[in-house]
Scaffold this motif. Structure first.
Motif, short mmCIF file in Angstrom:
data_model
loop_
_atom_site.label_atom_id
_atom_site.label_comp_id
_atom_site.label_asym_id
_atom_site.label_seq_id
_atom_site.Cartn_x
_atom_site.Cartn_y
_atom_site.Cartn_z
N UNK A 89 -7.13 30.25 36.08
CA UNK A 89 -8.47 29.86 35.66
C UNK A 89 -9.24 31.14 35.33
N UNK A 90 -9.71 31.20 34.08
CA UNK A 90 -10.44 32.37 33.61
C UNK A 90 -11.91 32.03 33.43
N UNK A 91 -12.71 32.99 33.79
CA UNK A 91 -14.13 32.95 33.49
C UNK A 91 -14.39 34.01 32.44
N UNK A 92 -15.33 33.74 31.56
CA UNK A 92 -15.71 34.73 30.55
C UNK A 92 -17.22 34.68 30.41
N UNK A 93 -17.78 35.74 29.86
CA UNK A 93 -19.23 35.75 29.64
C UNK A 93 -19.57 36.40 28.32
N UNK A 94 -20.75 36.06 27.81
CA UNK A 94 -21.24 36.67 26.58
C UNK A 94 -22.77 36.73 26.67
N UNK A 95 -23.36 37.58 25.82
CA UNK A 95 -24.81 37.74 25.85
C UNK A 95 -25.48 36.45 25.42
N UNK A 96 -25.11 35.96 24.26
CA UNK A 96 -25.73 34.73 23.74
C UNK A 96 -24.68 34.00 22.92
N UNK A 97 -24.84 34.03 21.59
CA UNK A 97 -23.86 33.36 20.77
C UNK A 97 -22.56 34.15 20.74
N UNK A 98 -21.47 33.44 20.48
CA UNK A 98 -20.15 34.07 20.51
C UNK A 98 -19.99 35.07 19.38
N UNK A 99 -20.27 34.65 18.16
CA UNK A 99 -20.22 35.56 17.03
C UNK A 99 -18.86 36.18 16.82
N UNK A 100 -18.83 37.36 16.21
CA UNK A 100 -17.56 38.00 15.88
C UNK A 100 -16.92 38.74 17.03
N UNK A 101 -17.56 38.81 18.17
CA UNK A 101 -17.04 39.61 19.27
C UNK A 101 -16.52 38.79 20.44
N UNK A 102 -16.59 37.50 20.32
CA UNK A 102 -16.03 36.67 21.36
C UNK A 102 -16.69 36.88 22.71
N UNK A 103 -15.90 36.69 23.74
CA UNK A 103 -16.42 36.88 25.08
C UNK A 103 -15.63 37.96 25.79
N UNK A 104 -16.15 38.31 26.97
CA UNK A 104 -15.46 39.21 27.87
C UNK A 104 -14.90 38.38 29.01
N UNK A 105 -13.60 38.50 29.21
CA UNK A 105 -12.94 37.70 30.24
C UNK A 105 -12.79 38.47 31.54
N UNK A 106 -12.80 37.72 32.63
CA UNK A 106 -12.40 38.26 33.91
C UNK A 106 -10.89 38.24 34.02
N UNK A 107 -10.38 38.71 35.13
CA UNK A 107 -8.93 38.82 35.29
C UNK A 107 -8.30 37.54 35.82
N UNK A 108 -9.12 36.54 36.10
CA UNK A 108 -8.59 35.23 36.43
C UNK A 108 -8.36 34.97 37.91
N UNK A 109 -8.29 33.70 38.23
CA UNK A 109 -7.89 33.23 39.56
C UNK A 109 -6.63 32.40 39.37
N UNK A 110 -5.58 32.80 40.08
CA UNK A 110 -4.34 32.02 40.00
C UNK A 110 -4.35 31.00 41.13
N UNK A 111 -4.40 29.72 40.75
CA UNK A 111 -4.41 28.64 41.71
C UNK A 111 -3.03 28.01 41.79
N UNK A 112 -2.52 27.92 42.99
CA UNK A 112 -1.24 27.25 43.22
C UNK A 112 -1.49 26.09 44.17
N UNK A 113 -1.16 24.89 43.72
CA UNK A 113 -1.31 23.70 44.55
C UNK A 113 0.09 23.29 45.02
N UNK A 114 0.25 23.19 46.31
CA UNK A 114 1.59 22.87 46.88
C UNK A 114 1.57 21.52 47.60
#
Lengths: 114, 112
Positions: A89-114
């Motif tokens: 599961x990744x979270x990302x953020x941006x200042x406002x509109x996405x535009x040509x630069x997309x977002x900045x992503x975090x490194x993610x949370x790896x969820x394992x359901x057993x």
């Protein structure tokens, strides 16, 4: 370090349980996005918040919910977990509109359901 | 409904040669097309983008080409370096939205 912080990095839990994933956006960014990446799948858009309000919704299950707090951090709550919810599961953020630069992503949370 | 498709799950290229990664899309209502690069245990990082009104954008060793009539874009990396080995995702932004729609990724391996 992208500036987007996600915790925890790894999470192992049992079916039927509930977990909360946390995201702190890059300083100054008002938009937060959540994405799910399952095995061999692209990143699937779940939900977007902008300055505390829900702005767009994607393929998010009813068992999942999210919110963005006044300090702009966001939490993704996953309940009644199933084996198929195991994913990155990744979270990302941006200042406002996405535009040509997309977002900045975090490194993610790896969820394992057993 | 996969609106952005990367049909090649993997690509292997020799160092110094050109790497060409391809992406097809089905929706004409995209504003921008972007390429992201992802290393293991890290989040995707933005690489290069192109506006839907252009057909080429270049940044150093990376060039993206957009063929609107074919609904196809490609990323060229010249020359390829071992550090380019990663998974590359193509993404697109629909008009008047902020969300990115991603392809399934292509794993690029650059060998010496």
């Amino acid at each position: 370090d992208s500036g987007v912080t996600q915790t925890p990095k790894h999470l192992i839990t049992a079916t039927g349980q509930r977990v909360t994933l946390r995201c702190s956006p890059r300083s100054g960014d008002l938009s937060v996005y959540w994405y799910q990446q399952s095995l061999d799948q692209g990143l699937q858009f779940l939900i977007q918040y902008y300055n505390g309000e829900e702005r767009a919704k994607g393929n998010i299950l009813e068992r999942f919910s999210a919110q963005q707090f006044p300090d702009l951090h966001s939490e993704l709550n996953l309940s009644s977990l199933e084996l198929g919810d195991s994913a990155l599961y990744f979270c990302a953020s941006s200042v406002a509109r996405t535009g040509p630069y997309g977002y900045t992503f975090g490194s993610g949370t790896r969820l394992t359901v057993v | 409904d996969q609106q952005v498709k990367q049909n090649s799950p993997s690509l292997s290229v020799q160092e110094g040669r050109i790497s060409i990664l391809n992406c097809d899309y089905t929706n004409s209502m995209f504003d921008y097309f972007l390429w992201y690069k992802k290393y293991p245990a890290e989040g995707p990082t933005f690489l290069i983008s192109i506006s839907s009104i252009k057909d080429k954008n270049e940044d150093g060793r990376f060039t993206v080409f957009l063929n609107k009539s074919a609904k196809h874009l490609s990323l060229h990396i010249v020359p390829s370096q071992p550090g380019d080995s990663a998974v590359y995702f193509c993404a697109a932004t629909p008009y008047n939205t902020d969300k990115l729609i991603f392809g399934t990724g292509t794993r690029l391996q650059v060998f010496p």
